[in-house]
Design an enzyme around this catalytic site. Sequence first.
Site, PDB file in Angstrom:
ATOM      1  N   HIS A 468      28.276  23.656  35.476  1.00 36.01           N
ATOM      2  CA  HIS A 468      27.492  23.522  34.518  1.00 36.01           C
ATOM      3  C   HIS A 468      27.951  22.662  33.416  1.00 36.01           C
ATOM      4  CE1 HIS A 468      24.798  25.609  31.345  1.00 36.01           C
ATOM      5  NE2 HIS A 468      25.799  25.060  30.796  1.00 36.01           N
ATOM      6  N   GLU A 469      29.204  23.035  32.976  1.00 33.51           N
ATOM      7  CA  GLU A 469      29.707  22.053  31.801  1.00 33.51           C
ATOM      8  C   GLU A 469      29.830  20.578  32.408  1.00 33.51           C
ATOM      9  OE1 GLU A 469      29.796  23.311  29.190  1.00 33.51           O
ATOM     10  OE2 GLU A 469      29.489  25.477  29.783  1.00 33.51           O
ATOM     11  N   HIS A 472      26.380  18.813  31.477  1.00 33.87           N
ATOM     12  CA  HIS A 472      26.544  18.278  30.338  1.00 33.87           C
ATOM     13  C   HIS A 472      27.489  16.919  29.977  1.00 33.87           C
ATOM     14  CE1 HIS A 472      24.688  21.776  28.194  1.00 33.87           C
ATOM     15  NE2 HIS A 472      25.434  22.580  28.452  1.00 33.87           N
TER      16      HIS A 472
END
Length: 676
Positions: A468-469, A472
């Site tokens: 997820h990170e 980003h």
Amino acid sequence: MSNPLLEITNVPQFDRIKPEHFVEAISTLVAETKKISDEVAKIENPTWENFYRPQEHISDKLSRAFAPISHLNAVMNSDEIRTAYQQILPMLSDLDTFVGQHQGLYEGFKKLKESQKYQSYTQEQKKAIENALRDFTLSGIALNSEDQKRFGEISSRLSELSSKFNNNVLDATGAFELIIENIDELKGLPQSAIDAATLSAKTKGKEGYRFTLDYPSYLPAMLYCENETIRETLYKAFSTRASDCYEVGKEWDNTEIINEILELRLEKAQLLGMKNYAELSIAPKMAQSTEQVVNFLENLTAQSKAQGNKEIQELYDFALKHYGKEKLNPWDIAFYSEKQKEALYSINDEALRAYFPEPRVVAGLFELVNRLYGVTIEKDESVATWHKDVKFYKIFDKDGKHKASFYMDLYAREHKRGGAWMAGCVTKRVDEQGNDIIPVAFLTCNFNGPVGDNPALFTHSEVTTLFHEFGHGMHHMMTEVKVAALSGIAGVPWDAVELPSQFMENWCWEADALEFISGHFETNEPLSKDMLDKMLKAKNYQAAMFVLRQLEFGLFDFRLHLAKPHKNIVMETLGQVKKDVAVVPSPDYIRTPHSFGHIFAGGYAAGYYSYLWAEVLSADAFSKFEEDGIFNRETGLSFLKNILSKGGSDEPSTLFKNFRGREASLNALLRHKGIA
Ligand code: ZN
């Protein structure tokens, strides 16, 4: 001695940066920004080159100095850092107000937009100018001088309150410890958690096993510890942190801070002629109206509630049948859910750790982005970091061109803020000489580090968090936008910013991807087909309950910012939302809002709905890969071209349509969650 924060370097000089540099660097750059603002505001015929450029340049210098400071405050917190950080916050907030209220600058932007040259600018340039004008309006520029002054006071007080809120949560969390002397009381707990608790006690010079409210300590105890009293103690402390009900101490109570924040936010919105803070919050977002957001949340609640009720009933039945439990308390839910999950799918999250050793997972992540986008990632050990556990990497495109760099700081440690996040360190743009500034990102997680000679072993959910990170990070790093204000995640509306991150999580659930993301740390054997099948089946276990939990946060946040503040508004709103959404009753002492940093100390006020909103987009984007093949390079490159590289340079709905060929639909999300 020169100040390393004032030197422009490709990456911050973490071997030289000290807390005593913070205030000098920021005050110098704030003064310089003000000077430049005043100068360009006087320009008769503003153009991109003479008006916009100098502002972008100084703003870049300032954010390059502030990024490492803010990062150190989050991951290496100390008294010196915190004191210096507290000193610079008001300077920055003052600068925000100065720029936001600068009549000359505002006029300059208006002239720039009306100038003949404007028509010849690129779409990025036009969008940057339009966004600046919108932000000027939202920062109160059109107000009379008295209201403008009040507006400034509110902004600076709000930033102070957010910081206090955060510190209270951090301190309240840190003040708690539970020492267990007898190992018999830890029955059910996996060895990794016992080892971590032993180590934690030892570092505090204590005997026995130490538990804290940090996730890596808290979560295994809630999931596996058979001792109900231990679970209750931890649950109660965790859900009352920084409140009037926190038994460790009341000195970190955030009640008054929250009430003041709500009052001030409403006043701010009203000064701008809006009915409430929710309206102000969504003004720059993808959502068109507050009604649209409420409808979205309530509609999704309605679609998920029946299944949520069914899921919890199944858990109650299971606990009664197999454990003779007549009633489940909130601190039992996670524990029996884990048991039920094991019984249904014989999956134990802790046992899965052996299959997700850090080197395999990280290499698998890099392999994935290589397949999708053709990029390669290499470690660079020559770059100084802030801690020995931090690694530094460079990303190269398919032609071997250095595109971006990032730091990866994966393990939990003391004085490091909990949770996981990506933050920009250096933002991509094209400078005055036409050179590409290479973007740099901070990737931060809080996983258990290596114990003994073994590599760090992650749970599957930690793997998902990392992906997820990293999503980003890709958004920040792979941008091709030339203007800093729209580059990477900058300028992307909050409710669309989670698209690239949630999108990446999908591969953690694909058998063909897990083949190279997972591998037993001793034998290197990938997860067996059998285990994989079970995991995939378990994926949607309590999916509706999870969505409802997110809806609870989202509706609480949004309704709270639609309402008129009063002394009990927080608990009243929470009570009503729980009634409407929750399928699990919670005790009266619950004070989760008091540690809800997203909305009181982060950027998510009246914006928490964004997670689900963006998940609709990310699920639908991924469904294109389901149609074309999950490693389809062409589809990957199309995602890169149409979404990742575009940053905030266009409306998210347009970017999405360019990639998907149509507007977003709710179907993929419901199908992925098994709710349809
Ligand atoms: Zn995120």
